[in-house]
Design an enzyme around this catalytic site. Structure first.
Site, PDB file in Angstrom:
ATOM      1  N   HIS A 109       0.811  -1.216   0.000  1.00 57.13           N
ATOM      2  CA  HIS A 109       0.000   0.000   0.000  1.00 57.13           C
ATOM      3  C   HIS A 109       0.844   1.265   0.000  1.00 57.13           C
ATOM      4  O   HIS A 109       0.375   2.355   0.299  1.00 57.13           O
ATOM      5  CB  HIS A 109      -1.027  -0.021   1.131  1.00 57.13           C
ATOM      6  CG  HIS A 109      -2.240  -0.810   0.759  1.00 57.13           C
ATOM      7  ND1 HIS A 109      -2.383  -2.127   1.071  1.00 57.13           N
ATOM      8  CD2 HIS A 109      -3.322  -0.474   0.042  1.00 57.13           C
ATOM      9  CE1 HIS A 109      -3.536  -2.564   0.569  1.00 57.13           C
ATOM     10  NE2 HIS A 109      -4.120  -1.576  -0.066  1.00 57.13           N
ATOM     11  N   ASP A 173      -6.514   4.274   9.960  1.00 57.19           N
ATOM     12  CA  ASP A 173      -7.907   4.357   9.508  1.00 57.19           C
ATOM     13  C   ASP A 173      -8.336   3.112   8.750  1.00 57.19           C
ATOM     14  O   ASP A 173      -9.506   2.739   8.753  1.00 57.19           O
ATOM     15  CB  ASP A 173      -8.085   5.553   8.560  1.00 57.19           C
ATOM     16  CG  ASP A 173      -7.874   6.869   9.274  1.00 57.19           C
ATOM     17  OD1 ASP A 173      -7.859   6.873  10.521  1.00 57.19           O
ATOM     18  OD2 ASP A 173      -7.714   7.888   8.587  1.00 57.19           O
ATOM     19  N   GLU A 286     -10.693  12.647  15.117  1.00 54.42           N
ATOM     20  CA  GLU A 286     -10.122  13.059  13.837  1.00 54.42           C
ATOM     21  C   GLU A 286     -10.907  14.265  13.339  1.00 54.42           C
ATOM     22  O   GLU A 286     -11.660  14.886  14.090  1.00 54.42           O
ATOM     23  CB  GLU A 286     -10.147  11.913  12.815  1.00 54.42           C
ATOM     24  CG  GLU A 286      -9.159  10.802  13.157  1.00 54.42           C
ATOM     25  CD  GLU A 286      -8.874   9.850  12.008  1.00 54.42           C
ATOM     26  OE1 GLU A 286      -9.367  10.088  10.883  1.00 54.42           O
ATOM     27  OE2 GLU A 286      -8.154   8.859  12.242  1.00 54.42           O
TER      28      GLU A 286
HETATM   29  C1  LIG Z   1      -6.289   3.218   2.021  1.00 59.18           C
HETATM   30  C2  LIG Z   1      -5.089   3.509   2.901  1.00 59.18           C
HETATM   31  C3  LIG Z   1      -5.270   4.071   4.146  1.00 59.18           C
HETATM   32  C4  LIG Z   1      -4.182   4.335   4.969  1.00 59.18           C
HETATM   33  N1  LIG Z   1      -4.405   4.866   6.198  1.00 59.18           N
HETATM   34  C5  LIG Z   1      -3.375   5.096   7.007  1.00 59.18           C
HETATM   35  C6  LIG Z   1      -3.580   5.630   8.303  1.00 59.18           C
HETATM   36  O1  LIG Z   1      -4.694   5.920   8.710  1.00 59.18           O
HETATM   37  N2  LIG Z   1      -2.495   5.831   9.094  1.00 59.18           N
HETATM   38  C7  LIG Z   1      -1.237   5.510   8.690  1.00 59.18           C
HETATM   39  O2  LIG Z   1      -0.305   5.666   9.469  1.00 59.18           O
HETATM   40  N3  LIG Z   1      -1.015   5.028   7.465  1.00 59.18           N
HETATM   41  C8  LIG Z   1      -2.048   4.829   6.623  1.00 59.18           C
HETATM   42  N4  LIG Z   1      -1.811   4.337   5.374  1.00 59.18           N
HETATM   43  C9  LIG Z   1      -0.425   4.171   4.932  1.00 59.18           C
HETATM   44  C10 LIG Z   1       0.170   2.839   5.345  1.00 59.18           C
HETATM   45  O3  LIG Z   1       0.449   2.811   6.723  1.00 59.18           O
HETATM   46  C11 LIG Z   1       1.474   2.605   4.605  1.00 59.18           C
HETATM   47  O4  LIG Z   1       1.267   2.657   3.231  1.00 59.18           O
HETATM   48  C12 LIG Z   1       2.060   1.253   4.963  1.00 59.18           C
HETATM   49  O5  LIG Z   1       3.338   1.140   4.410  1.00 59.18           O
HETATM   50  C13 LIG Z   1       1.177   0.185   4.394  1.00 59.18           C
HETATM   51  O6  LIG Z   1       1.558  -1.103   4.813  1.00 59.18           O
HETATM   52  P1  LIG Z   1       1.892  -2.201   3.730  1.00 59.18           P
HETATM   53  O7  LIG Z   1       1.886  -3.488   4.445  1.00 59.18           O
HETATM   54  O8  LIG Z   1       1.041  -2.090   2.555  1.00 59.18           O
HETATM   55  O9  LIG Z   1       3.390  -1.749   3.405  1.00 59.18           O
HETATM   56  P2  LIG Z   1       4.245  -1.945   2.076  1.00 59.18           P
HETATM   57  O10 LIG Z   1       3.805  -0.946   1.083  1.00 59.18           O
HETATM   58  O11 LIG Z   1       4.239  -3.362   1.673  1.00 59.18           O
HETATM   59  O12 LIG Z   1       5.688  -1.555   2.642  1.00 59.18           O
HETATM   60  C14 LIG Z   1       5.973  -0.260   3.105  1.00 59.18           C
HETATM   61  C15 LIG Z   1       7.491  -0.120   3.370  1.00 59.18           C
HETATM   62  O13 LIG Z   1       7.854  -0.905   4.495  1.00 59.18           O
HETATM   63  C16 LIG Z   1       8.754  -1.930   4.134  1.00 59.18           C
HETATM   64  N5  LIG Z   1       8.290  -3.134   4.837  1.00 59.18           N
HETATM   65  C17 LIG Z   1       7.133  -3.820   4.646  1.00 59.18           C
HETATM   66  N6  LIG Z   1       7.057  -4.839   5.513  1.00 59.18           N
HETATM   67  C18 LIG Z   1       8.185  -4.803   6.260  1.00 59.18           C
HETATM   68  C19 LIG Z   1       8.702  -5.600   7.320  1.00 59.18           C
HETATM   69  N7  LIG Z   1       8.039  -6.655   7.788  1.00 59.18           N
HETATM   70  N8  LIG Z   1       9.906  -5.269   7.846  1.00 59.18           N
HETATM   71  C20 LIG Z   1      10.595  -4.202   7.391  1.00 59.18           C
HETATM   72  N9  LIG Z   1      10.165  -3.423   6.387  1.00 59.18           N
HETATM   73  C21 LIG Z   1       8.968  -3.714   5.838  1.00 59.18           C
HETATM   74  C22 LIG Z   1       8.653  -2.058   2.631  1.00 59.18           C
HETATM   75  O14 LIG Z   1       9.854  -2.524   2.050  1.00 59.18           O
HETATM   76  C23 LIG Z   1       8.356  -0.626   2.233  1.00 59.18           C
HETATM   77  O15 LIG Z   1       9.535   0.131   2.173  1.00 59.18           O
HETATM   78  C24 LIG Z   1      -2.876   4.064   4.519  1.00 59.18           C
HETATM   79  C25 LIG Z   1      -2.682   3.527   3.262  1.00 59.18           C
HETATM   80  C26 LIG Z   1      -3.769   3.245   2.451  1.00 59.18           C
HETATM   81  C27 LIG Z   1      -3.538   2.690   1.102  1.00 59.18           C
END
Ligand SMILES: Cc1cc2nc3c(=O)[nH]c(=O)nc-3n(C[C@H](O)[C@H](O)[C@H](O)COP(=O)(O)OP(=O)(O)OC[C@H]3O[C@@H](n4cnc5c(N)ncnc54)[C@H](O)[C@@H]3O)c2cc1C
Ligand SMILES: *[C@@H]1O[C@H](CO)[C@@H](O)[C@H](O)[C@H]1NC(C)=O
Ligand SMILES: *[C@@H]1O[C@H](CO)[C@@H](O)[C@H](O)[C@H]1NC(C)=O
Ligand SMILES: *[C@@H]1O[C@H](CO)[C@@H](O)[C@H](O)[C@H]1NC(C)=O
Ligand SMILES: *[C@@H]1O[C@H](CO)[C@@H](O)[C@H](O)[C@H]1NC(C)=O
Length: 524
Positions: A109, A173, A286
């Protein structure tokens, strides 16, 4: 770039441990070279490669050489030992030299390719969570914490915990994000003012460093690694397990949206409610903007009130929505009613424009899933998301409002997506962690969650973001970006400010070959 070998899965397992290198090639060039003795299976089929190339941002396309779907953390450790040159081929033996980067991918994400590794190997953390023994989420006997595989989504943590009557205390969220992914950023939302971000609610982590070492860390053990990885943008290691703090799970939630047309009334009430010196003590706070030049979503409000809410927005051009929630169990209902009463009497909203819903706890926390379903059904989910998330110091929020909200956003012919606008407290953030926030006790979370398509393309929205950053720069508003993607080293140095030295030192300590999460573009 396409990867096509005719074979869908290249299996590098042999019965004999041999030193013969096996080349994993794409049509264009060598991406990844793994020795058979490493005994790792990677995927290079077009589906896996394409899935690991894209993310929620839908703007970048970063093609990895291969995807590892690990069944144990030992495999991830082996991969990183090899990639960092720490893998031993045995006495007098030499093998291929590595030369590829590695990125963990949770739910992808990210907004700008941060979870990919161009030409390198993406580690699919979902595979590791699915293979976790005895389970991906294990609640402790006393219910005070859960050990969670880092590839698990927060919604899965919630589902398992509430069965035992407990729950994490602080949330994003949206819950379809991986635990490792949000802990690499901060994990913020409406409970942050009270409990801190998700990174402040972790007792212990298992991490595989860039050298392939498997380390357990906590505020007492391997502290440099612990504080480094929390908000560390994947730069120091791959988190495989997190011990998350839990507390009592309430049964139900009174969920309110309260409308204002005056900005200073709105922020004064928001700040009063998060100060917690009052006896109201909301559990969640919020705020959002409703603007007449944007899509005015009235679905929260009772059907009979939707028209008058929509015309209120039209008349005033902008309406500020305070969003609060109070949790309760059947036994606490009388107290809740007193709290609602007090809110009604003391807040300075537009009379007659306070709306309340009563929902189960799970549904409240999972509220954005409904929005996702709606957008998906309209084909508006898989579109470019040039989001801008910033933290603005409280002392300049009026200037930000006048310059950006009134001066820029309201002056656009149209705006797209949701605009979050709420204050939070600094005191629950630990300055030893990598995450960066403004240097003020109260700061605002501003989320311009733009969706492109329709009338605006993502480049135009990105230009608008640049104007916002530029306005803050020239007006001396010392913002910090969240979920940012800088490509110039000087921007990263400025972002980390006094903590840049620690960040760099930890990088050299834990990932000296600079292999991890190259998509963040900090060290490349
Ligand atoms: C619809 C939506 C709503 C959101 N709402 C919020 C919110 O309310 N609050 C908020 O804080 N954020 C929010 N986000 C953002 C979200 O927290 C970040 O995009 C987060 O990175 C998403 O997690 P992911 O598992 O998809 O990460 P990824 O996109 O898979 O990874 C993010 C980063 O972390 C690294 N990474 C992933 N897993 C690990 C691991 N296990 N160890 C070390 N590094 C790792 C990856 O290499 C990359 O650099 C939102 C995003 C979306 C799309
Ligand atoms: C290779 O790894 C698999 C598990 O992925 C394991 O079952 C097998 O024993 C390993 N082979 C060798 C030679 O170590
Ligand atoms: C990761 O693995 C899961 C479970 O096997 C799978 O559903 C998903 O598509 C994979 N993601 C990527 C990017 O390969
Ligand atoms: C954006 O999403 C669409 C729809 O899923 C997809 O076809 C396209 O390839 C994506 N583009 C990028 C750059 O990710
Ligand atoms: C609003 O937009 C118009 C036309 O682009 C511009 O001339 C005007 O200066 C803008 N107003 C503000 C306050 O930025």
């Amino acid at each position: 770039m396409t990867t096509n070998l005719g074979l869908n899965i290249i299996t590098l397992v042999t019965l004999l441990i041999t030193l013969t290198p096996t080349l994993i090639k794409s049509e264009e060039s060598i991406n990844v070279l793994l020795p058979i003795s490493l005994n790792l299976t990677v995927l290079t089929d077009p589906f896996s490669i394409s899935a690991a190339s894209q993310d929620f941002g839908n703007i970048t396309d970063e093609t990895p050489g291969a995807v590892l779907c690990p069944s144990s953390s030992v495999e991830v450790s082996r991969l990183l030992r090899f990639a960092s040159g720490e893998f031993s081929y045995g006495e007098d033996a030499t093998g291929p030299s590595p030369g590829f980067k590695v990125a963990a991918r949770g739910q992808g994400h990210s907004l700008r390719g941060q979870a990919s590794a161009p030409g390198g190997i993406v580690v699919n953390m979902t595979c590791l969570a699915k293979a976790a023994k005895p389970a991906a989420v294990v609640v402790s006997a006393d219910g005070t914490y859960a050990d969670v595989a880092a590839g698990t989504m927060w919604v899965e943590v919630l589902e398992t915990a509430v069965e035992r009557g407990v729950s994490p205390v602080t949330w994003t969220d949206y819950l379809y994000l991986s635990v490792g992914g949000t802990l690499s950023n901060a994990g913020i939302g409406g409970q942050t003012f009270r409990h801190g971000p998700q990174i402040s609610n972790v007792h212990e982590l298992d991490v595989i460093t860039g050298k392939g070492e498997m380390m357990t860390c906590s505020p007492k053990l391997n502290t440099e690694l612990f504080y480094g990885v929390l908000g560390g943008l994947g730069q120091f290691g791959i988190i495989t397990r997190a011990r998350i703090a839990l507390d009592h799970a309430p049964k139900r939630v009174k969920w309110l949206r309260i409308l204002y047309n005056d900005f200073s009334d709105f922020t004064r009430d928001q700040e009063r409610l998060i100060s917690m010196v009052n006896d109201i003590r909301v559990d969640f706070l919020e705020g959002q903007l409703m603007m007449s030049n944007g899509f005015v979503d009235t679905s929260f409000f009772p059907l009979s009130d939707q028209t008058r809410v929509a015309s209120l927005v039209n008349d005033h051009r902008i309406i500020y929505v305070l969003e609060v929630a109070k949790y309760y169990d059947t036994t606490t209902l009388p107290i809740i009613n007193q709290v609602i009463d007090m809110l009604t009497r003391t807040l300075g909203f537009i009379p007659g424009f306070m709306f309340m819903r009563d929902v189960p706890y799970f549904d409240f926390l999972n509220r954005v899933r409904n929005e996702e379903d709606k957008l998906r059904s309209l084909g508006l989910w898989e579109v470019p998301h040039p989001w801008l998330n910033i933290f603005v110091p409280r002392s300049r929020i009026q200037d930000f409002h006048d310059g950006i909200i009134k001066g820029l956003l309201l002056n656009q012919t149209s705006t797209s997506g949701v605009t979050l606008f709420y204050p939070t407290n600094r005191n629950k953030w630990n300055n030893r962690m990598s995450a960066m926030i403004p240097d003020e006790d109260v700061f605002y979370v501003i989320g311009l969650l733009h969706s492109a398509g329709g009338s605006q393309n993502w480049e135009e929205l990105d230009n608008l973001n640049d104007k916002i950053i530029h306005f803050c720069d020239t007006s001396g508003i010392k913002i910090k970006e969240y979920l940012m993607h800088y490509t110039r080293k000087e921007d990263w140095v400025q972002h980390f400010g006094p903590k840049w030295g620690d960040f760099l030192r930890r990088k050299i300590m834990f990932d000296p070959k600079k292999l991890l999460s190259p998509g963040q573009d900090i060290f490349s």
